[in-house]
Design a protein around this motif. Structure first.
Motif, PDB file in Angstrom:
ATOM      1  N   GLN A  42      -1.868  -3.644   6.077  1.00 57.91           N
ATOM      2  CA  GLN A  42      -0.436  -3.766   5.804  1.00 57.91           C
ATOM      3  C   GLN A  42       0.400  -2.863   6.709  1.00 57.91           C
ATOM      4  OE1 GLN A  42      -0.888  -2.683   1.589  1.00 57.91           O
ATOM      5  NE2 GLN A  42      -0.174  -4.731   1.050  1.00 57.91           N
ATOM      6  N   CYS A  43      -0.268  -2.203   7.643  1.00 63.12           N
ATOM      7  CA  CYS A  43       0.400  -1.203   8.479  1.00 63.12           C
ATOM      8  C   CYS A  43       0.367  -1.620   9.946  1.00 63.12           C
ATOM      9  CB  CYS A  43      -0.275   0.160   8.296  1.00 63.12           C
ATOM     10  SG  CYS A  43      -0.186   0.764   6.601  1.00 63.12           S
ATOM     11  N   ASP A  44       1.162  -0.918  10.759  1.00 60.89           N
ATOM     12  CA  ASP A  44       1.211  -1.214  12.189  1.00 60.89           C
ATOM     13  C   ASP A  44       0.189  -0.366  12.943  1.00 60.89           C
ATOM     14  OD1 ASP A  44       2.305   1.357  12.401  1.00 60.89           O
ATOM     15  OD2 ASP A  44       4.343   0.648  12.757  1.00 60.89           O
ATOM     16  N   VAL A  45       0.264  -0.377  14.263  1.00 60.38           N
ATOM     17  CA  VAL A  45      -0.730   0.344  15.067  1.00 60.38           C
ATOM     18  C   VAL A  45      -0.601   1.862  14.927  1.00 60.38           C
ATOM     19  CG1 VAL A  45      -0.972  -1.509  16.738  1.00 60.38           C
ATOM     20  CG2 VAL A  45       0.752   0.262  17.116  1.00 60.38           C
ATOM     21  N   TYR A  46       0.511   2.311  14.348  1.00 62.54           N
ATOM     22  CA  TYR A  46       0.709   3.741  14.098  1.00 62.54           C
ATOM     23  C   TYR A  46       0.388   4.109  12.645  1.00 62.54           C
ATOM     24  CZ  TYR A  46       3.190   3.150  18.484  1.00 62.54           C
ATOM     25  OH  TYR A  46       3.524   2.819  19.790  1.00 62.54           O
ATOM     26  N   LEU A  47      -0.210   3.145  11.923  1.00 67.52           N
ATOM     27  CA  LEU A  47      -0.597   3.316  10.516  1.00 67.52           C
ATOM     28  C   LEU A  47       0.609   3.472   9.598  1.00 67.52           C
ATOM     29  CD1 LEU A  47      -3.763   5.622  10.809  1.00 67.52           C
ATOM     30  CD2 LEU A  47      -3.611   3.111  10.834  1.00 67.52           C
ATOM     31  N   ALA A 101       3.661   1.760   7.295  1.00 68.26           N
ATOM     32  CA  ALA A 101       3.909   0.518   6.571  1.00 68.26           C
ATOM     33  C   ALA A 101       4.830  -0.384   7.382  1.00 68.26           C
ATOM     34  CB  ALA A 101       4.542   0.819   5.218  1.00 68.26           C
ATOM     35  N   ARG A 102       4.419  -1.632   7.597  1.00 65.58           N
ATOM     36  CA  ARG A 102       5.289  -2.568   8.289  1.00 65.58           C
ATOM     37  C   ARG A 102       6.472  -2.924   7.396  1.00 65.58           C
ATOM     38  NH1 ARG A 102       0.736  -5.698   8.653  1.00 65.58           N
ATOM     39  NH2 ARG A 102       1.874  -7.560   8.000  1.00 65.58           N
ATOM     40  N   PRO A 103       7.657  -3.132   7.958  1.00 60.91           N
ATOM     41  CA  PRO A 103       8.783  -3.586   7.133  1.00 60.91           C
ATOM     42  C   PRO A 103       8.452  -4.841   6.332  1.00 60.91           C
ATOM     43  CG  PRO A 103       9.600  -2.837   9.239  1.00 60.91           C
ATOM     44  CD  PRO A 103       8.091  -2.803   9.332  1.00 60.91           C
ATOM     45  N   ALA A 104       7.645  -5.741   6.907  1.00 65.86           N
ATOM     46  CA  ALA A 104       7.249  -6.943   6.175  1.00 65.86           C
ATOM     47  C   ALA A 104       6.489  -6.590   4.900  1.00 65.86           C
ATOM     48  CB  ALA A 104       6.385  -7.838   7.061  1.00 65.86           C
ATOM     49  N   THR A 105       5.683  -5.537   4.941  1.00 68.91           N
ATOM     50  CA  THR A 105       4.938  -5.111   3.759  1.00 68.91           C
ATOM     51  C   THR A 105       5.885  -4.658   2.658  1.00 68.91           C
ATOM     52  OG1 THR A 105       2.998  -4.463   5.050  1.00 68.91           O
ATOM     53  CG2 THR A 105       3.270  -3.422   2.890  1.00 68.91           C
ATOM     54  N   LEU A 106       6.882  -3.861   3.026  1.00 68.54           N
ATOM     55  CA  LEU A 106       7.844  -3.387   2.029  1.00 68.54           C
ATOM     56  C   LEU A 106       8.668  -4.550   1.477  1.00 68.54           C
ATOM     57  CD1 LEU A 106       9.058  -0.069   3.716  1.00 68.54           C
ATOM     58  CD2 LEU A 106       7.197  -0.401   2.064  1.00 68.54           C
ATOM     59  N   LEU A 107       9.022  -5.519   2.332  1.00 71.29           N
ATOM     60  CA  LEU A 107       9.744  -6.699   1.861  1.00 71.29           C
ATOM     61  C   LEU A 107       8.906  -7.496   0.864  1.00 71.29           C
ATOM     62  CD1 LEU A 107      11.425  -8.149   5.088  1.00 71.29           C
ATOM     63  CD2 LEU A 107      12.583  -7.119   3.135  1.00 71.29           C
ATOM     64  N   ILE A 153      16.550  -1.903   2.735  1.00 72.68           N
ATOM     65  CA  ILE A 153      15.588  -0.849   2.394  1.00 72.68           C
ATOM     66  C   ILE A 153      15.881   0.366   3.262  1.00 72.68           C
ATOM     67  CG2 ILE A 153      13.157  -0.187   2.302  1.00 72.68           C
ATOM     68  CD1 ILE A 153      12.466  -3.155   1.966  1.00 72.68           C
ATOM     69  N   HIS A 154      16.076   1.503   2.610  1.00 71.95           N
ATOM     70  CA  HIS A 154      16.316   2.766   3.312  1.00 71.95           C
ATOM     71  C   HIS A 154      15.060   3.616   3.189  1.00 71.95           C
ATOM     72  CE1 HIS A 154      18.531   5.956   5.149  1.00 71.95           C
ATOM     73  NE2 HIS A 154      18.441   6.752   4.113  1.00 71.95           N
ATOM     74  N   ILE A 155      14.469   3.968   4.338  1.00 75.43           N
ATOM     75  CA  ILE A 155      13.204   4.704   4.352  1.00 75.43           C
ATOM     76  C   ILE A 155      13.484   6.187   4.577  1.00 75.43           C
ATOM     77  CG2 ILE A 155      10.984   4.968   5.527  1.00 75.43           C
ATOM     78  CD1 ILE A 155      11.170   1.985   6.237  1.00 75.43           C
ATOM     79  N   MET A 173       2.513   5.705   4.719  1.00 74.63           N
ATOM     80  CA  MET A 173       1.406   5.606   5.667  1.00 74.63           C
ATOM     81  C   MET A 173       0.176   4.963   5.022  1.00 74.63           C
ATOM     82  SD  MET A 173       2.841   6.975   8.344  1.00 74.63           S
ATOM     83  CE  MET A 173       1.442   7.219   9.459  1.00 74.63           C
ATOM     84  N   SER A 174      -0.686   4.424   5.877  1.00 74.54           N
ATOM     85  CA  SER A 174      -1.908   3.764   5.422  1.00 74.54           C
ATOM     86  C   SER A 174      -2.715   4.661   4.485  1.00 74.54           C
ATOM     87  CB  SER A 174      -2.764   3.389   6.628  1.00 74.54           C
ATOM     88  OG  SER A 174      -3.975   2.803   6.230  1.00 74.54           O
ATOM     89  N   GLY A 175      -3.178   4.080   3.383  1.00 72.44           N
ATOM     90  CA  GLY A 175      -4.002   4.803   2.421  1.00 72.44           C
ATOM     91  C   GLY A 175      -3.234   5.454   1.305  1.00 72.44           C
TER      92      GLY A 175
END
Length: 257
Positions: A27-32, A34-40, A75-77, A82-84
């Motif tokens: 569910q994460c990008d190459v930097y581990l 969370a992708r915005p798509a995951t939060l959506l 969504i305000h981050i 992060m992954s895990g």
């Protein structure tokens, strides 16, 4: 030797609904991150979990010729998940405004720190004739949808997004795939986040996100071609529009940290 592992839990509160979700590697990008798509996707899903928990299922709404469609999300981050990480998502209904039913979501990490906050506007429609149910016409049958949230969320309200008239560039085309559809037969709201990231100019793709907003204007069915147009508002701000033959499909606005 057996040892305990983190487990997911869920519970109803007097004001809303909460659920634990572990952020998975995929569910994460190459930097581990969370992708915005995951939060959506989590945002959309927890609304359904809340309704199920109080006995208002997707099918029970269909039996009344009703279905909720997500119209706007922001969504305000505050701190990138992060992954895990084991996250606790808490959602509340936050009254109505004009034709919209409003829902808010808050993400907390295992240290009980708020890492993201979000707001959303939904419309209630008739699947049979696409009529929009105004909130005052269904208040007696669904009082839950008119409760309000007292939690203070550090997140701006949803608003209408438009692409500037000048400085825009066509950045690509995307054809809606089978794997992107949901049970309503059109592009799932969460998948728009990945489409936005796939077509962002490269310098933006690797940057952490501060705020992500999207308006869903028209549904995109299987095979529909979406033409993506973008505009750099400034060095930390990018806006994107997706348009089909039937008009604007979505508008997205991203502010980078």
């Amino acid at each position: 030797m057996n040892r305990p592992l983190p487990s997911r839990d869920q519970w109803l509160t007097p004001e809303g609904y909460a659920r634990q979700e572990q952020l998975l590697f995929g569910q994460c990008d190459v930097y581990l991150r969370a992708r915005p798509a995951t939060l959506l996707k989590q945002f959309a899903a927890i609304g359904g979990h809340h309704c199920d928990a109080v006995g208002i299922s997707y099918q029970s709404l269909l039996d009344q010729d009703q279905a909720f469609l997500l119209s706007r999300v922001i969504i305000h981050i505050h701190q990138t998940p992060m992954s895990g990480e084991m996250l606790t998502l808490h959602t509340w209904i936050d009254g109505t405004k004009g034709p919209y039913f409003q829902r808010v979501v808050q993400w907390k990490n295992s240290a009980d720190m708020v890492v993201a906050s979000g707001r959303s506007d939904w419309i209630l429609v008739s699947p049979s004739n696409r009529k929009i149910y105004r909130p005052n016409t269904v208040k007696e049958s669904n009082p839950l949808f008119f409760s309000t949230c007292d939690a203070a969320l550090d997140c701006p309200p949803c608003q209408k997004l438009t692409l500037p008239k000048d400085g825009t560039t066509v950045i690509g085309e995307h054809q809606v795939r089978w794997s992107e559809l949901d049970g309503n037969g059109h592009l799932h709201s969460g998948n728009y986040g990945d489409i936005v990231w796939d077509y962002l100019p490269q310098p933006y793709q690797s940057r952490p996100v501060k705020t992500f907003a999207i308006n869903y204007n028209k549904e995109a069915p299987l095979g529909q071609t979406i033409t993506l147009t973008g505009c750099a508002m400034d060095d930390n701000h990018y806006r994107m529009e997706g348009r089909t033959d039937h008009g604007v499909c979505f508008e997205s606005d991203i502010v980078f940290g």
